[in-house]
Design a protein around this motif. Structure first.
Motif, PDB file in Angstrom:
ATOM      1  N   ALA A 144       0.731  -0.998   0.196  1.00 16.80           N
ATOM      2  CA  ALA A 144      -0.435  -0.248   0.200  1.00 16.80           C
ATOM      3  C   ALA A 144       0.438   1.237  -0.078  1.00 16.80           C
ATOM      4  O   ALA A 144       0.733   1.995   0.241  1.00 16.80           O
ATOM      5  N   ASN A 145       2.300   1.410  -0.372  1.00 20.15           N
ATOM      6  CA  ASN A 145       2.854   2.217   0.059  1.00 20.15           C
ATOM      7  C   ASN A 145       3.111   3.045   1.157  1.00 20.15           C
ATOM      8  O   ASN A 145       3.306   4.454   1.329  1.00 20.15           O
ATOM      9  N   GLY A 146       3.067   2.198   1.976  1.00 20.30           N
ATOM     10  CA  GLY A 146       2.644   2.372   3.657  1.00 20.30           C
ATOM     11  C   GLY A 146       4.042   1.811   4.497  1.00 20.30           C
ATOM     12  O   GLY A 146       4.775   1.291   3.965  1.00 20.30           O
ATOM     13  N   VAL A 147       3.658   1.776   5.684  1.00 24.64           N
ATOM     14  CA  VAL A 147       4.785   1.442   6.545  1.00 24.64           C
ATOM     15  C   VAL A 147       4.413  -0.049   6.692  1.00 24.64           C
ATOM     16  O   VAL A 147       5.816  -0.556   6.928  1.00 24.64           O
TER      17      VAL A 147
ATOM     18  N   ASN B  55      -2.087   4.277  -0.475  1.00 19.77           N
ATOM     19  CA  ASN B  55      -2.996   3.359  -0.269  1.00 19.77           C
ATOM     20  C   ASN B  55      -3.592   4.110  -2.068  1.00 19.77           C
ATOM     21  O   ASN B  55      -4.943   4.068  -2.328  1.00 19.77           O
ATOM     22  N   LEU B  56      -2.985   4.622  -2.613  1.00 17.63           N
ATOM     23  CA  LEU B  56      -3.754   5.038  -4.052  1.00 17.63           C
ATOM     24  C   LEU B  56      -3.476   4.328  -4.870  1.00 17.63           C
ATOM     25  O   LEU B  56      -3.146   3.592  -5.453  1.00 17.63           O
TER      26      LEU B  56
ATOM     27  N   ARG C 163      -0.757 -16.561  -4.442  1.00 18.70           N
ATOM     28  CA  ARG C 163      -1.221 -16.060  -3.635  1.00 18.70           C
ATOM     29  C   ARG C 163      -0.433 -14.184  -3.442  1.00 18.70           C
ATOM     30  O   ARG C 163       0.419 -14.369  -2.910  1.00 18.70           O
ATOM     31  N   VAL C 164      -2.030 -13.904  -2.631  1.00 18.87           N
ATOM     32  CA  VAL C 164      -0.865 -11.894  -2.723  1.00 18.87           C
ATOM     33  C   VAL C 164      -1.827 -11.854  -1.062  1.00 18.87           C
ATOM     34  O   VAL C 164      -3.292 -11.759  -1.341  1.00 18.87           O
ATOM     35  N   ALA C 165      -1.250 -11.209  -0.604  1.00 11.75           N
ATOM     36  CA  ALA C 165      -1.739 -10.398   0.646  1.00 11.75           C
ATOM     37  C   ALA C 165      -1.215  -8.959   0.343  1.00 11.75           C
ATOM     38  O   ALA C 165      -0.389  -7.889  -0.449  1.00 11.75           O
ATOM     39  N   SER C 166      -2.592  -8.081   0.415  1.00 15.42           N
ATOM     40  CA  SER C 166      -2.691  -6.795   0.468  1.00 15.42           C
ATOM     41  C   SER C 166      -2.782  -6.296   2.173  1.00 15.42           C
ATOM     42  O   SER C 166      -3.831  -6.223   2.590  1.00 15.42           O
TER      43      SER C 166
END
Length: 547
Positions: free
Chosen positions: A217-220, A251-252, A276-279
């Motif tokens: 999510a381009n986050g921490v 988040n974009l 298998r992908v986790a977001s």
């Protein structure tokens, strides 16, 4: 602390963090959350409130987290964390709202009123932990929180950029040293250490694959997983995307909330069939999984409902193997839970289900009524809670039971250590999911096939005042405006397996609409029709209902 010494409260406000807006802001489901430009005076005042709260709690540590979670980058927010790592006590939400909205001239007097109201001993020491997410506005807001703590002579400890769950964990550990070490490193040692311990007991078999693709999510959360993956010793091979570089925005078009609501895969991730992908979401407290079909043109989502049922079924298996028959396990959901998941839990798993209002504080409280409480919102925010009775019983079986009972109890003890019981935690939940899939030798498609979700759609409607919408029955029924619920009932009756509800958002100035039906086309139609009803009867803004 005599009133004369509170003059510094006004001085800090006037000189450094003045209130420059008349916009009323309310402490909601996730604290205060709005445009970052409106928040500096609010965060300063939450520094004051955290010190007062710490003193009411006899000097125990309180947390302040600067984050807007899954919101887009221009937003930010602040929430307080209570001593056990839980959300701020609900009765203090009104105090927080009052303190945030008074004028600078009235701030000193209001602070004195609050101190008297809650009977805080201002002579006690006060401790406040402060963390922030990766938004460019977070350092300035964190500094405002520090000034609020200083103004009332509290002690602030800054953790810098951390996930929201890591700060919750550290607050809990600072107040209860049996839970762990109150540092980011202590978090990794406990959560990741438990994962490695349990995986050493579970050989990889069946169709489970140790490679996991992750959308950060381009986050921490992605940044912290990048630190963690170096210590996993091959037990899990993390392939990370959307770590904040290459112009990616927080988040974009990525992250757990985007994937859940839009039901489309995030940008920035390379896909292969059945991968298998986790977001994660921006501050690392939500998790959803998904995969694409054989042609990579249809996404299959495994959201909080799927995670909750996976974890609850595995813990139930281990409890049976332990023969811990006196421990009561239950699952807590909100109205957003897919109807198919509720049916599967009650009829197939034979696990009791409670439905509560949206918001983690409501789920967390309800989960505490069980010996083992599993709670998840459909958005992927949730965890598992274990009572002292459950932990004591499982430890005893691990030491005194028959060989097979001891083996199951040891796995369950590792599972407990891997769980962040203070709050929903994407990293902890990711390790829990991967543990269950490995234990069962399952791939993501086999996990999906446990039950089939009803097609659903979420929409939002902009109205003049979201509080014109009132609800009851855990938000499943609308009590105002007049006529709206009867209209929703009429619309739902026209669709097979139809269900819909509306509620005012706790984090945005919109009304949220949820609908499900037998086909995606019908779910989409029902959601659009209910949105039009909300627009017509609740004062819609603009010339069309959909935001």
């Amino acid at each position: 602390m005599p009133p004369s010494s509170l003059r510094v409260v006004y001085a800090f406000a006037r000189e450094m963090h003045p209130k420059t807006t008349d916009v009323f802001i309310e402490y909601g489901t996730a604290g205060f959350r709005t445009k970052a430009s409106l928040l500096e005076h609010v965060v300063y005042r939450m520094g004051l409130l955290a010190v007062i709260r710490s003193r009411v709690k006899n000097g125990r540590t309180i947390g302040i987290m600067i984050t807007a979670s899954h919101n887009l980058e221009p937003d930010n927010g602040v929430k307080l964390i209570d001593p056990e790592g839980e959300m701020l006590e609900q009765s203090w939400e009104e105090i927080a709202t009052r303190l945030a909205n008074v004028s600078d001239n009235d701030l000193e007097a209001t602070t004195v009123e609050v101190i008297k109201q809650v009977n805080a001993d201002m002579g006690l020491k006060a401790s406040v932990f402060i963390g922030m997410d990766t938004r460019y506005t977070s350092p300035r807001l964190a500094a405002a929180a520090v000034h609020g703590v200083m103004a009332l002579k509290g002690t602030a400890k800054e953790f810098g950029i951390v996930t929201t769950p890591i700060l919750h964990y550290c607050v809990r550990c600072r107040n209860d040293n049996t839970y762990g070490t109150p540092t980011e490193e202590g978090y990794y040692e406990k959560i990741v250490g438990a994962f490695k311990n349990i995986r050493a007991k579970l050989p990889v078999h069946g169709s489970y694959n140790t490679t996991l693709y992750v959308d950060g999510a381009n986050g921490v959360g992605g940044k912290k997983l990048n630190i963690i993956r170096k210590s996993l010793d091959g037990e899990l091979d993390l392939v990370l995307y959307n770590l904040g570089g290459n112009g990616g925005k927080l988040n974009l078009n990525c992250g757990a909330d985007f994937v859940k609501v839009s039901q489309t895969p995030p940008v920035g991730v390379e896909h292969a069939p059945f991968q298998r992908v986790a977001s994660l979401d921006g501050d690392g407290d939500r998790l959803v999984y998904y995969y694409l079909d054989d042609k990579c043109n249809k996404m299959h989502l495994l959201d909080g409902d799927k995670i909750a049922t996976l974890l609850a079924s595995y813990v139930t298996e281990l409890l049976k193997a332990c023969e811990a028959t006196d421990l009561k396990l239950g699952l807590v959901q909100t109205a957003y839970a897919n109807g198919a998941s509720t049916k599967y839990i009650t009829e197939d798993l034979k696990v009791p289900v409670s439905c509560v209002k949206t918001g983690v504080k409501h789920l967390h409280h309800a989960a505490q009524s069980y010996d083992i409480g599993v709670y998840f919102e459909a958005n992927g925010h949730g965890t598992v809670l274990y009572s002292d009775k459950a932990k004591t019983t499982i430890r005893r079986i691990a030491q005194e039971g028959e060989p097979e009972q001891r083996k199951a109890a040891q796995l369950l003890l590792n599972f407990i250590d891997m769980t962040n019981e203070t709050v929903g935690d994407a990293i902890s939940d990711l390790f829990l999911v991967e543990t269950v899939l490995c234990a069962r030798g399952q791939n993501v498609k086999e996990w999906m096939e446990a039950y089939t979700d009803l097609p659903c759609r979420q929409l939002k409607v902009t109205v003049q005042d979201r509080n014109a919408i009132s609800t009851a029955d855990a938000e499943r029924r609308c009590t105002a405006p007049e006529g709206l619920q009867s209209r929703i009932d009429e619309l739902v009756a026209a669709y097979k397996s139809g269900r819909s509800f509306v509620r005012p958002s706790g984090t945005e100035d919109v009304v949220r609409v949820y609908a499900e039906a037998d086909t995606q086309e019908n779910a989409d139609k029902l959601a659009a029709q209910v949105s039009q009803a909300v627009f017509d009867l609740a004062g819609g803004v603009g010339d069309r209902p959909l935001a």
